[in-house]
Enzyme design. Sequence first.
Site, PDB file in Angstrom:
ATOM      1  N   TYR A 145       0.886  -1.221  -0.057  1.00 16.69           N
ATOM      2  CA  TYR A 145      -0.094   0.012   0.031  1.00 16.69           C
ATOM      3  C   TYR A 145       0.975   1.084   0.166  1.00 16.69           C
ATOM      4  O   TYR A 145       1.647   1.364   0.937  1.00 16.69           O
ATOM      5  CB  TYR A 145      -0.907   0.015   1.177  1.00 16.69           C
ATOM      6  N   ASP A 240       9.488   2.615  -0.689  1.00 14.78           N
ATOM      7  CA  ASP A 240       8.367   3.521   0.001  1.00 14.78           C
ATOM      8  C   ASP A 240       8.535   3.073   1.425  1.00 14.78           C
ATOM      9  O   ASP A 240       8.333   2.147   2.356  1.00 14.78           O
ATOM     10  CB  ASP A 240       6.963   3.025  -0.317  1.00 14.78           C
ATOM     11  N   LYS A 268       4.924   9.731   8.625  1.00 16.83           N
ATOM     12  CA  LYS A 268       4.874   9.208   9.846  1.00 16.83           C
ATOM     13  C   LYS A 268       5.901   9.582  10.852  1.00 16.83           C
ATOM     14  O   LYS A 268       5.858  10.594  11.603  1.00 16.83           O
ATOM     15  CB  LYS A 268       4.866   7.490   9.764  1.00 16.83           C
TER      16      LYS A 268
HETATM   17  P1  KE4 Z   1      -0.417   8.640   4.383  1.00 13.69           P
HETATM   18  O1  KE4 Z   1      -1.056   9.270   3.173  1.00 13.69           O
HETATM   19  O2  KE4 Z   1      -1.493   7.880   5.177  1.00 13.69           O
HETATM   20  O3  KE4 Z   1       0.271   9.589   5.164  1.00 13.69           O
HETATM   21  O4  KE4 Z   1       0.683   7.523   3.843  1.00 13.69           O
HETATM   22  C1  KE4 Z   1       0.190   6.633   2.788  1.00 13.69           C
HETATM   23  C2  KE4 Z   1       1.253   5.499   3.135  1.00 13.69           C
HETATM   24  C3  KE4 Z   1       2.249   5.248   2.042  1.00 13.69           C
HETATM   25  N1  KE4 Z   1       3.123   4.336   2.028  1.00 13.69           N
HETATM   26  C4  KE4 Z   1       2.996   3.406   3.229  1.00 13.69           C
HETATM   27  C5  KE4 Z   1       4.058   2.219   3.088  1.00 13.69           C
HETATM   28  C6  KE4 Z   1       1.981   3.588   4.119  1.00 13.69           C
HETATM   29  O5  KE4 Z   1       1.877   2.787   5.024  1.00 13.69           O
HETATM   30  C7  KE4 Z   1       1.214   4.537   4.276  1.00 13.69           C
HETATM   31  C8  KE4 Z   1       0.020   4.606   5.074  1.00 13.69           C
HETATM   32  N2  KE4 Z   1      -0.129   3.623   5.868  1.00 13.69           N
HETATM   33  C9  KE4 Z   1      -1.367   3.289   6.572  1.00 13.69           C
HETATM   34  C10 KE4 Z   1      -1.280   2.029   7.465  1.00 13.69           C
HETATM   35  N3  KE4 Z   1      -1.370   0.927   6.884  1.00 13.69           N
HETATM   36  C11 KE4 Z   1      -1.791   4.592   7.243  1.00 13.69           C
HETATM   37  C12 KE4 Z   1      -3.322   4.390   8.092  1.00 13.69           C
HETATM   38  C13 KE4 Z   1      -4.509   4.894   7.350  1.00 13.69           C
HETATM   39  O6  KE4 Z   1      -4.613   4.839   6.135  1.00 13.69           O
HETATM   40  O7  KE4 Z   1      -5.382   4.965   8.133  1.00 13.69           O
END
Ligand code: KE4
Length: 430
Positions: A145, A240, A268
Amino acid sequence: MKPITESEALFKSARQLMPGGVSSPVRAFKAVGGTPRFICRAAGAWLEDVDGNRYVDYVLSYGPLILGHAHPAIVNALTGTIRRGTAYGTPTRREITLVRLITTLLPGMDMVRLVNSGTEAVMSALRLARAWTGRDRIIKCTGNYHGHADSLLVQAGSGVATLGLPDSPGVPESTVKNTLVVPYNDLAAAEAAFGAHRKRIAAMIVEPVAGNMGVVLPQKGYLQGLRDITRAHDALLIFDEVMTGFRVHPSGAQGLYQVTPDLTTLGKVIGGGLPIGAYGGRRDIMALVAPSGPMYQAGTLSGNPLAVEAGIVTLEKLQEPGIWSRIARQTARLARGWKSRAEAYRIPLEVAVAGTMFGCFYTDQPVIDWNTAKRADTTRYAGVFHALLERGVHLAPSQYEACFVSSAHDDDVVSHTLDAVDAALADEAG
Ligand code: KE4
């Protein structure tokens, strides 16, 4: 546990006003059932919900809070910063400090652009890869993801290279026709994809340690193999590290596995719990980014003083001798304890540990990719999830997330957790 009447009432109201009553889908407990807890305060390793129940937290906002909730150093830094304003829309000294920390700690980052989320970081990195190579296609892995940018909402496909099919309504086929999908940990599939789409692939993006199908480690040689394949095809390798950055190793997965990508995305931890993202990498590639180059990307609150300050404090604290390794030791202790208790109750369990994050699959098969991850017993995951929640331990409400540990998870907190795990697994064993 006190009755969660206030959370139930608030969830009812929230669902009238917000889709699913939440600001991000996973929080709605759809994968595990029940009522999400509405949290009103947190400190260290602990959350408190609106009904006065307390929980040891292993979500930590899905990774950012590696120092735990409301760390005094972050609270003090933000208190001082906010008095000097919240956003200026101008360059600031502290952006240089944060970016210098990132470029010092991550081998693959010579130059960095700050943005406001991981999704934005990934969107921008892909645009940059296309601008640099003049090619349109990208490769991602099933079960990885990378945020909710249209071109990456593609989980379809397995086997060799499959031209992506949109995984969400609203994503036009034209947007994803250039997204190829291959299984994680499958070098032959990646090689075949490059062979089948020769000279049309701009980049391969990968979670160097997968954390969005549960925690799945790269098999020996996988990341170096991707490095070799992308280089052989004049394509870029993008790590990523939004989740893995500073979590799997003080220098990210690229430091842990000694594989240097061309571009890296972050989020994060580098914002210490405030909205942030970043992308960066080789200086020659980053020189394409506006205004030094023609590839456009911008953001009103990019590099804002509050997120930058929280990020600096977090990264600086992580440099203090022993802090990061202590969190990793507690993570390993938790994973060992979880595994030994599952064995005692004859509950099949695979546990993956990656530095300060870990994941549990209720299965007796090794988990190496999406196909093997989705075979795990998600009903059992949900049962253990609720049994632990009732005992004051808060995990992610989905099998396909990771558990995160912080510097606030001391011996007592871990012992409390393992006692709850013992009782929860005893319940599961029946
Ligand atoms: P954000 O746009 O949520 O800040 O990041 C996206 C993203 C990109 N790449 C990786 C490897 C990620 O894990 C994420 C976001 N992770 C999720 C948890 N699986 C965020 C939690 C959510 O979507 O509420």
